[in-house]
Design a protein around this motif. Structure first.
Motif, PDB file in Angstrom:
ATOM      1  N   ASN A  22      -0.972   2.663   1.585  1.00 29.34           N
ATOM      2  CA  ASN A  22      -1.641   1.549   2.157  1.00 29.34           C
ATOM      3  C   ASN A  22      -2.713   0.926   1.325  1.00 29.34           C
ATOM      4  O   ASN A  22      -3.513  -0.123   1.652  1.00 29.34           O
ATOM      5  CB  ASN A  22      -2.092   1.945   3.374  1.00 29.34           C
ATOM      6  CG  ASN A  22      -1.073   1.948   4.796  1.00 29.34           C
ATOM      7  OD1 ASN A  22      -0.149   1.201   4.353  1.00 29.34           O
ATOM      8  ND2 ASN A  22      -1.148   2.566   5.567  1.00 29.34           N
TER       9      ASN A  22
ATOM     10  N   THR B 209      -2.475   7.011  -1.168  1.00 25.90           N
ATOM     11  CA  THR B 209      -1.456   6.520  -0.192  1.00 25.90           C
ATOM     12  C   THR B 209      -1.167   5.221  -0.273  1.00 25.90           C
ATOM     13  O   THR B 209      -1.987   4.308  -0.733  1.00 25.90           O
ATOM     14  CB  THR B 209      -1.916   7.014   1.226  1.00 25.90           C
ATOM     15  OG1 THR B 209      -3.336   6.802   1.381  1.00 25.90           O
ATOM     16  CG2 THR B 209      -1.756   8.459   1.507  1.00 25.90           C
TER      17      THR B 209
ATOM     18  N   ARG C 125      -2.596   0.489  -1.831  1.00 23.39           N
ATOM     19  CA  ARG C 125      -2.213  -0.466  -3.104  1.00 23.39           C
ATOM     20  C   ARG C 125      -2.795  -1.536  -3.186  1.00 23.39           C
ATOM     21  O   ARG C 125      -3.289  -1.845  -4.352  1.00 23.39           O
ATOM     22  CB  ARG C 125      -0.335  -0.646  -3.183  1.00 23.39           C
ATOM     23  CG  ARG C 125       0.064  -1.010  -4.081  1.00 23.39           C
ATOM     24  CD  ARG C 125       1.391  -1.542  -3.962  1.00 23.39           C
ATOM     25  NE  ARG C 125       2.412  -0.243  -3.432  1.00 23.39           N
ATOM     26  CZ  ARG C 125       2.814   0.442  -4.362  1.00 23.39           C
ATOM     27  NH1 ARG C 125       2.623   0.125  -5.706  1.00 23.39           N
ATOM     28  NH2 ARG C 125       3.593   1.717  -3.976  1.00 23.39           N
TER      29      ARG C 125
ATOM     30  N   GLU D 178      -6.049   7.144   5.138  1.00 23.78           N
ATOM     31  CA  GLU D 178      -5.878   7.019   3.792  1.00 23.78           C
ATOM     32  C   GLU D 178      -6.353   8.084   2.838  1.00 23.78           C
ATOM     33  O   GLU D 178      -7.425   8.847   3.217  1.00 23.78           O
ATOM     34  CB  GLU D 178      -6.124   5.775   3.446  1.00 23.78           C
ATOM     35  CG  GLU D 178      -5.621   4.535   4.184  1.00 23.78           C
ATOM     36  CD  GLU D 178      -4.185   4.522   4.389  1.00 23.78           C
ATOM     37  OE1 GLU D 178      -3.567   5.042   3.470  1.00 23.78           O
ATOM     38  OE2 GLU D 178      -3.609   4.218   5.505  1.00 23.78           O
TER      39      GLU D 178
END
Length: 257
Positions: free
Chosen positions: A227, A225, A229, A142
């Motif tokens: 993931n 990125t 969020r 990430e």
């Protein structure tokens, strides 16, 4: 994990204005600074190396120009500087720290306000940086890209947006660029993920009226990125003190660095 990003517009000036006194009270894991206007050898004193932080710098080639830094409470696994193209590397615009689960970068996109040539250079930079963002999506980790993008994404991110549609920072092609990054490519504007309020700006022109009336633009971001969020837990802009024309942006993530 707490990440702060701040455009110092000169790290020595920001220090004079109390930035590091404020920073050491924030319990941040990573602090991303941009536009240092100083080289690492000029910043070797305790003032620029607060206790408890590892400091990493990427200098611009020219004196008194740009430069970025990372302050980390945890020792990174690796530090990467530059993106492999002259506009970035010559001007000291990108540094990245890799940790076990996430990479955090301090970066800045050039302004296009000075001239048509500066705007053309900015768009070239954005296109080259887009290539890096696409490569990043193929990696199995990430990422957080923190810094000054010099673009206000939507009307909510700029005061008097209607009359500024032909001004660098809110041009259609710039907003299309960031819309592609946040749309088709799937990156996340961490601040807007948690804070939907109006008049949330990170930059005000250098005169008291704009600051006092809160007439500014949101030019500073933490883009992540996809993931990450759901890990965004809090987002805020610090306005109680003024360290430069920009304000620090703090994001809290539910990540164990």
């Amino acid at each position: 994990m707490r990440v702060i990003t701040f455009n110092t517009q000169g790290i020595e000036q920001a220090a004079d204005n109390g930035f590091f006194d404020w920073m050491i009270q924030q319990d941040a894991d990573v602090v991303c600074l941009q536009n240092l206007k100083a080289k690492e050898y000029q910043l070797d004193g305790d003032r620029y190396h607060p206790e408890g932080y590892h400091a990493y710098f990427f200098d611009a080639f020219e004196d008194g120009f740009s430069g970025v830094a990372l302050y980390t409470r945890h020792l990174p696994k690796a530090i990467m500087t530059g993106l492999g193209f002259e506009q970035c590397d010559f001007n000291g615009r990108f540094i990245q720290a890799d940790f076990d689960k996430v990479s955090v970068s301090s970066m800045t996109v050039p302004s296009g306000l000075r001239s048509d040539e500066a705007q053309a250079s900015k768009m070239e930079y954005l296109n080259l940086f887009m290539g890096h963002l696409k490569k990043t999506l193929r990696k199995r980790r990430e990422f957080i890209f923190a810094g000054t993008f010099n673009i206000a994404h939507r009307p909510i991110d700029l005061s008097n947006w209607y009359v500024n549609q032909r001004v660098s920072g809110f041009l259609a092609e710039e907003r299309e660029w960031i819309e592609e990054v946040l749309g088709e490519m799937g990156y996340v504007d961490a601040f807007r993920e948690i804070n939907k309020a109006e008049r949330q700006y990170t930059w005000w022109p250098d005169y008291n009226r704009a600051w006092n009336l809160n007439e500014g633009a949101r030019l500073d971001y933490q883009l992540t990125t996809a993931n990450l969020r759901k890990t965004v837990k809090d987002a805020r802009i610090y306005r109680d003190q003024r360290f430069s024309e920009h304000a620090p942006l703090t994001i809290d993530y539910d990540i164990d660095i």
